[in-house]
Scaffold this active site. Structure first.
Site, PDB file in Angstrom:
ATOM      1  N   GLU A  76       0.870  -1.185   0.000  1.00  0.00           N
ATOM      2  CA  GLU A  76       0.000   0.000   0.000  1.00  0.00           C
ATOM      3  C   GLU A  76       0.893   1.217   0.000  1.00  0.00           C
ATOM      4  O   GLU A  76       1.864   1.263   0.760  1.00  0.00           O
ATOM      5  CB  GLU A  76      -0.851   0.032   1.268  1.00  0.00           C
ATOM      6  CG  GLU A  76      -2.113  -0.778   1.147  1.00  0.00           C
ATOM      7  CD  GLU A  76      -2.827  -0.882   2.483  1.00  0.00           C
ATOM      8  OE1 GLU A  76      -3.766  -1.670   2.547  1.00  0.00           O
ATOM      9  OE2 GLU A  76      -2.424  -0.191   3.432  1.00  0.00           O
ATOM     10  N   TYR A  84       7.814   1.344  -7.839  1.00  0.00           N
ATOM     11  CA  TYR A  84       6.997   0.127  -7.868  1.00  0.00           C
ATOM     12  C   TYR A  84       6.524  -0.195  -9.292  1.00  0.00           C
ATOM     13  O   TYR A  84       6.543  -1.336  -9.719  1.00  0.00           O
ATOM     14  CB  TYR A  84       5.786   0.277  -6.938  1.00  0.00           C
ATOM     15  CG  TYR A  84       6.136   0.476  -5.480  1.00  0.00           C
ATOM     16  CD1 TYR A  84       7.260  -0.126  -4.922  1.00  0.00           C
ATOM     17  CD2 TYR A  84       5.340   1.261  -4.654  1.00  0.00           C
ATOM     18  CE1 TYR A  84       7.583   0.058  -3.586  1.00  0.00           C
ATOM     19  CE2 TYR A  84       5.655   1.442  -3.312  1.00  0.00           C
ATOM     20  CZ  TYR A  84       6.779   0.845  -2.780  1.00  0.00           C
ATOM     21  OH  TYR A  84       7.096   1.029  -1.463  1.00  0.00           O
TER      22      TYR A  84
END
Ligand SMILES: CC(C)(COP(=O)(O)OP(=O)(O)OC[C@H]1O[C@@H](n2cnc3c(N)ncnc32)[C@H](O)[C@@H]1OP(=O)(O)O)[C@@H](O)C(=O)NCCC(=O)NCCS
Length: 157
Positions: A104, A116
């Site tokens: 998250e 990411y």
């Protein structure tokens, strides 16, 4: 400069907590950091130039890993250390038989989102107003990477 990865519990908690506090606008407490080191968690610190400069912490539950924390000292960012650390983290998860990794991230955290995405994480969902932010609530983006499909996780990558 040479680098190595060491278990989190081989670095003084005080040193790790200084990194935690300098890296995050809403850092974990010392107790939370301490509770995520050791049994039930996988984590390593990156030693660079003779000192710890960042770390990652993961947890694996029934083949599903969660990246709980990853950080690099602010003054050393932007030169590939974060990518290196995440690459190492994913290889370790693969070798520990995790199938996938979730995380998250704050919707406004451009550096982390960029890292990411570059590695191959894909957004799954948004949790509206999940985090406390500098100016009110901030959304969380939930992301997932399937480990055996990711070339970075193959042995020898
Ligand atoms: C996220 C973090 C670990 C990245 O570390 P880093 O060492 O600066 O990252 P790298 O230099 O390896 O960059 C790798 C890629 O990330 C992305 N990235 C890094 N900094 C970025 C920025 N400021 N803006 C956009 N993308 C960025 C880019 O895709 C970059 O690849 P490129 O250099 O080829 O463009 C670091 O910014 C950090 O510690 N942030 C604070 C803690 C945090 O937010 N952790 C994640 C949530 S728990």
């Amino acid at each position: 400069m040479s680098h190595r990865f060491v278990p989190m519990d081989s670095v003084e908690l005080d040193e790790l907590f200084v990194i935690e506090q300098s890296c995050h606008s809403f850092p974990w407490s010392r107790n939370t950091l301490a509770s995520c080191i050791g049994s039930g968690y996988q984590g390593e610190a990156l030693i660079w130039g003779g000192r710890a400069v960042g770390y990652y912490i993961t947890q694996i539950v029934v083949g599903e890993a969660t990246l709980m924390n990853i950080c690099i000292l602010p003054e050393l960012r932007g030169q590939g250390l974060g990518r290196h650390l995440l690459h190492r983290c994913l290889q370790r998860l693969s070798s520990e038989q995790a199938d996938c990794c979730f995380l998250e991230v704050r919707a406004g955290n451009k550096p982390a989102l960029g890292l990411y995405r570059e590695i191959g994480f894909e957004p799954l969902a948004v949790r509206k107003g999940y985090y406390q932010g500098e100016a009110g609530r901030e959304d969380a983006v939930i992301m997932k990477l399937t480990l055996d499909e990711n070339p970075m996780c193959k042995k020898g990558a």
